[in-house]
Design an enzyme around this catalytic site. Structure first.
Site, PDB file in Angstrom:
ATOM      1  CG  ASP A  88     -57.022  -1.876  17.563  1.00 50.27           C
ATOM      2  OD1 ASP A  88     -58.179  -0.990  17.410  1.00 50.27           O
ATOM      3  OD2 ASP A  88     -55.994  -1.250  17.410  1.00 50.27           O
ATOM      4  CG  ASP A 467     -14.587  -1.855   1.919  1.00 49.02           C
ATOM      5  OD1 ASP A 467     -13.890  -1.397   2.784  1.00 49.02           O
ATOM      6  OD2 ASP A 467     -15.913  -2.032   1.770  1.00 49.02           O
ATOM      7  N   GLY A 493      -8.445  -0.249  -1.287  1.00 47.20           N
ATOM      8  CA  GLY A 493      -7.994   0.970  -0.715  1.00 47.20           C
ATOM      9  C   GLY A 493      -8.409   1.565   0.386  1.00 47.20           C
ATOM     10  CG  ASP A 494      -7.660   3.521   5.025  1.00 43.92           C
ATOM     11  OD1 ASP A 494      -8.833   4.043   4.877  1.00 43.92           O
ATOM     12  OD2 ASP A 494      -6.991   3.238   5.808  1.00 43.92           O
ATOM     13  CG  PHE A 495     -13.167   5.316   3.000  1.00 50.23           C
ATOM     14  CD1 PHE A 495     -13.207   6.039   4.138  1.00 50.23           C
ATOM     15  CD2 PHE A 495     -14.184   4.411   2.735  1.00 50.23           C
ATOM     16  CE1 PHE A 495     -13.799   5.213   5.314  1.00 50.23           C
ATOM     17  CE2 PHE A 495     -14.874   4.049   3.734  1.00 50.23           C
ATOM     18  CZ  PHE A 495     -14.631   4.321   4.919  1.00 50.23           C
TER      19      PHE A 495
HETATM   20  O1  LIG Z   1     -58.859  -1.983   4.146  1.00 47.70           O
HETATM   21  C1  LIG Z   1     -59.601  -1.668   5.260  1.00 47.70           C
HETATM   22  N1  LIG Z   1     -58.936  -1.287   6.410  1.00 47.70           N
HETATM   23  C2  LIG Z   1     -59.639  -1.040   7.572  1.00 47.70           C
HETATM   24  C3  LIG Z   1     -60.932  -1.163   7.925  1.00 47.70           C
HETATM   25  C4  LIG Z   1     -61.575  -0.692   8.977  1.00 47.70           C
HETATM   26  O2  LIG Z   1     -61.112   0.046   9.659  1.00 47.70           O
HETATM   27  C5  LIG Z   1     -61.462  -0.283  11.266  1.00 47.70           C
HETATM   28  C6  LIG Z   1     -60.302  -0.002  11.984  1.00 47.70           C
HETATM   29  O3  LIG Z   1     -60.532   0.555  13.336  1.00 47.70           O
HETATM   30  P1  LIG Z   1     -60.474  -0.197  14.482  1.00 47.70           P
HETATM   31  O4  LIG Z   1     -59.817  -1.453  14.485  1.00 47.70           O
HETATM   32  O5  LIG Z   1     -60.383   0.755  15.561  1.00 47.70           O
HETATM   33  O6  LIG Z   1     -62.218  -0.588  14.462  1.00 47.70           O
HETATM   34  P2  LIG Z   1     -63.509   0.436  14.692  1.00 47.70           P
HETATM   35  O7  LIG Z   1     -63.919   0.624  13.222  1.00 47.70           O
HETATM   36  O8  LIG Z   1     -63.320   1.373  15.381  1.00 47.70           O
HETATM   37  O9  LIG Z   1     -64.502  -0.593  15.402  1.00 47.70           O
HETATM   38  P3  LIG Z   1     -64.287  -1.150  16.897  1.00 47.70           P
HETATM   39  O10 LIG Z   1     -65.417  -2.187  17.178  1.00 47.70           O
HETATM   40  O11 LIG Z   1     -63.264  -1.669  17.070  1.00 47.70           O
HETATM   41  O12 LIG Z   1     -64.771   0.132  17.888  1.00 47.70           O
HETATM   42  C7  LIG Z   1     -62.238  -1.265  11.307  1.00 47.70           C
HETATM   43  O13 LIG Z   1     -63.747  -0.914  11.239  1.00 47.70           O
HETATM   44  C8  LIG Z   1     -62.028  -1.914   9.781  1.00 47.70           C
HETATM   45  O14 LIG Z   1     -63.191  -2.705   9.290  1.00 47.70           O
HETATM   46  C9  LIG Z   1     -61.715  -1.243   6.597  1.00 47.70           C
HETATM   47  O15 LIG Z   1     -62.946  -1.300   6.293  1.00 47.70           O
HETATM   48  N2  LIG Z   1     -60.942  -1.589   5.377  1.00 47.70           N
END
Ligand SMILES: O=c1[nH]cc([C@@H]2O[C@H](COP(=O)(O)OP(=O)(O)OP(=O)(O)O)[C@@H](O)[C@H]2O)c(=O)[nH]1
Length: 606
Positions: A88, A467, A493-495
């Site tokens: 993610d 200060d 100084g003291d403000f």
């Molecule tokens: O510079 C870049 N920054 C980010 C990305 C792409 O953005 C998405 C991030 O979303 P996420 O982690 O939720 O992933 P999903 O696309 O939703 O795929 P899932 O498999 O996790 O459901 C990610 O695709 C990055 O590659 C980019 O391309 N360039």
């Protein structure tokens, strides 16, 4: 094709990538990994404010994505994969977490927040090893995250909209794709490029190496069945997928608490963020201790070093030192190889006592004073200030005022202020245009770190740092060399009591939050009385925010102020009202970096 040994290790395993992201698929296949793609159906809806850090949120989401696929595959075809990878990617700026924009307006909102500023991109990754026995699913979870810092150029509205209309932002975290057109928006990056694109390949390989070629026998962390975090992910299963399935199939096997006959779906999400929060004070104290023992200073000069050598050089027990060093590794402060320990980049940048951006003094202040103040939190909250204020606050207030208990404590306070001022000075000095002023007076300007930055940014400006005499007495050792030192002078100084030096711009940075309302009024009224018509007042403060997550640092500091000085952070609206009440108009506001608000107000010509 050349194959990294850890990738080769996976050659005969059934590997699944739990992601629909074409970028992740491309990065992993370019690396030579063979895998199937089963996109996760986990809805990215975890409560962000329940996580202590953005990366904890990204890791948990990555884990839930992979676990969703693990459960579904296990239930569906009973041929569980060996490994499932989930990831993610999020963007963080000013305490906010940005994901994929929901529409063009949202993309515009995100891109304008990033415009001209630095932000961080975090990718959390979960590697799940699956085991199926007697129809039950068992998993071992390994997880990590990577951070890359990205700096955006200052871009025009027109260019932002043109980029948005290209359609590229819509499926990308933070609303841009660094690998394509979005690359034009980026001025510089610090860290792994592929991490921004969506998958930190280098860290992934290192993690696999840790798992498959461990130095000792330490390998995967086996997660008990009953701690597999369950999430609501089955509602979209087709009839075929769901037919004849035991909905508890992915549930914990061999739960210790047989009395709780819960199904996987009814288990709450695993409270990773909460657990990290509970242990947060331990991490702080480990950092404070390593700083106090000068571990980072030592490793900057001599590294790598084994625990036994570090212990003998800093005169500590080998056993205790080894434990502390390993915690520092886990916290990302140190790195460890067979040859020993060395500083991480973070430590080298911020944790050396003499580094340019050293936070050593701030850490020392937190360890020596704030820590003690927080031990009285319960009684202080009950009484509204009281005991903690009397027991510890007097001392802390003394650090700020003339009743300072001693030279060491005062220097500790000055070092803390100096470190923080150096970190924020550029943002404060450049947030708003100050070029119309020719003389400034920085009230409570301490070591002059901001004054020097103002002098550098505005070559026509002379800056007086005003200060307390006992502060000014110690400023010499904090002065930089260079031409702008001539623009900066120090006046004791003291403000609250002494006449304020003449200037057409007064500056208060991180001062108002130290004082209760009554003293703030007194100070503002004195400044208003000294300020010439057309002159200005620049106030930089940690402001409270509408977004509770973004407000967290300010709120915590406010709690700490209540304990230490009776002051507290004020919202932007409150700051604006205060300035207007004291006759300032034309209030301009800029938010800088992660936590500061900078406000410039003008004393009207009468
Ligand atoms: O510079 C870049 N920054 C980010 C990305 C792409 O953005 C998405 C991030 O979303 P996420 O982690 O939720 O992933 P999903 O696309 O939703 O795929 P899932 O498999 O996790 O459901 C990610 O695709 C990055 O590659 C980019 O391309 N360039």
């Amino acid at each position: 094709r050349m194959m990294y040994p850890v990738i080769r290790k996976l050659q005969h395993k059934r590997v699944v990538l739990a992601s629909a992201s074409p970028r992740r698929q491309e990065i992993l296949s370019q690396a030579g990994l063979r895998f199937e793609v089963v996109p996760s159906r986990f809805k990215e809806k975890l409560n962000k404010s329940s996580f202590p850090t953005p990366h904890a949120y990204a890791i948990e989401t990555a884990k839930q994505k992979a676990l969703d696929v693990a459960r579904r595959m296990h239930q569906k075809d009973l041929r569980t994969p060996d490994i499932i990878i989930g990831a993610d990617t999020i963007v963080t700026i000013e305490g906010l977490i940005l994901e994929k924009p929901v529409d063009k307006q949202d993309a515009y909102w995100m891109l304008s927040r990033l415009n001209g500023k630095e932000h961080s991109v975090f990718t959390g990754v979960a590697i799940i090893h699956c085991f199926s026995q007697d129809g039950q699913l068992d998993v071992e979870i390994s997880q990590f995250y990577e951070e890359t810092v990205v700096m955006f150029s200052q871009l025009s509205e027109e260019l932002l909209w043109e980029y948005i209309h290209s359609g590229e932002p819509m499926d990308k975290a933070g609303g841009y794709g660094i690998q394509a057109l979005g690359g034009m928006l980026v001025e510089s990056i610090h860290g792994d490029f592929l991490n921004v694109v969506g998958f930190p390949l280098n860290h992934f390989c290192k993690k696999l190496a840790e798992l498959y070629f461990p130095p000792g026998a330490v390998g995967l962390q086996r997660v008990k069945h009953d701690s597999i975090p369950a999430v609501d992910t089955f509602e979209n299963l087709s009839e075929e997928e769901g037919a004849g399935l035991d909905r508890g199939g992915a549930q914990a096997r061999g739960t210790q608490d047989a009395g709780h006959d819960r199904t996987a779906e009814s288990l709450p999400p695993f409270p990773t963020g909460l657990l990290e929060l509970i242990a947060g004070f331990q991490a702080s104290k480990a950092l404070f201790t390593a700083c106090k023992l000068k571990v980072f200073d030592l490793l900057q000069h001599e590294a790598p070093l084994q625990a036994v050598d570090i212990a003998s050089k800093i005169d500590t027990s080998e056993h205790g030192t080894g434990r502390l060093l390993d915690v520092c590794v886990a916290l990302g402060l140190l790195e460890k190889t067979e040859r020993g320990y060395s500083n991480s980049d973070l430590a080298a940048l911020y944790l050396l006592s003499d580094g340019e951006f050293s936070l050593h003094g701030f850490i020392e202040l937190n360890d020596e004073h704030t820590w003690a103040a927080f031990t009285h939190l319960e009684s202080d909250v009950r009484e509204g200030s009281s005991r903690g204020h009397r027991a510890v606050g007097d001392e802390a207030e003394g650090l700020l005022q003339d009743s300072c208990p001693g030279r060491d404590a005062r220097l500790c306070f000055m070092r803390a202020k100096h470190g923080l001022a150096k970190l924020t000075a550029h943002q404060v000095a450049t947030a708003l245009d100050l070029s119309r002023f020719t003389s400034a007076c920085h009230l409570g300007g301490c070591t002059g770190a901001l004054a020097h930055k103002l002098a550098r940014e505005y070559p026509r400006l002379t800056v007086t740092v005003f200060d307390l005499p006992e502060v000014i007495e110690h400023v010499t050792c904090f002065q930089p060399s260079g031409p702008q030192t001539e623009q900066v002078s120090f006046v004791p100084g003291d403000f609250f009591k002494d006449s304020l030096p003449e200037a057409d711009l007064y500056v208060l940075s991180g001062i108002l939050h130290d004082w209760p309302d009554e003293k703030v009024h007194r100070l503002l009224s004195r400044i208003s009385g000294s300020c010439k018509p057309g002159g200005g007042l620049l106030v930089a403060e940690v402001a409270l925010d509408e977004d509770p997550r973004a407000a967290r640092p300010g709120l915590l500091r406010s709690l700490s102020r209540l304990l230490q000085t009776q002051g507290g952070e004020r919202s932007l609206t409150k700051s604006r009202q205060l300035l207007q009440l004291h006759g300032f108009t034309d209030v301009q506001v800029a938010r800088t970096g992660d936590v500061l608000h900078v406000v410039l107000a003008t004393r009207p010509a009468t």
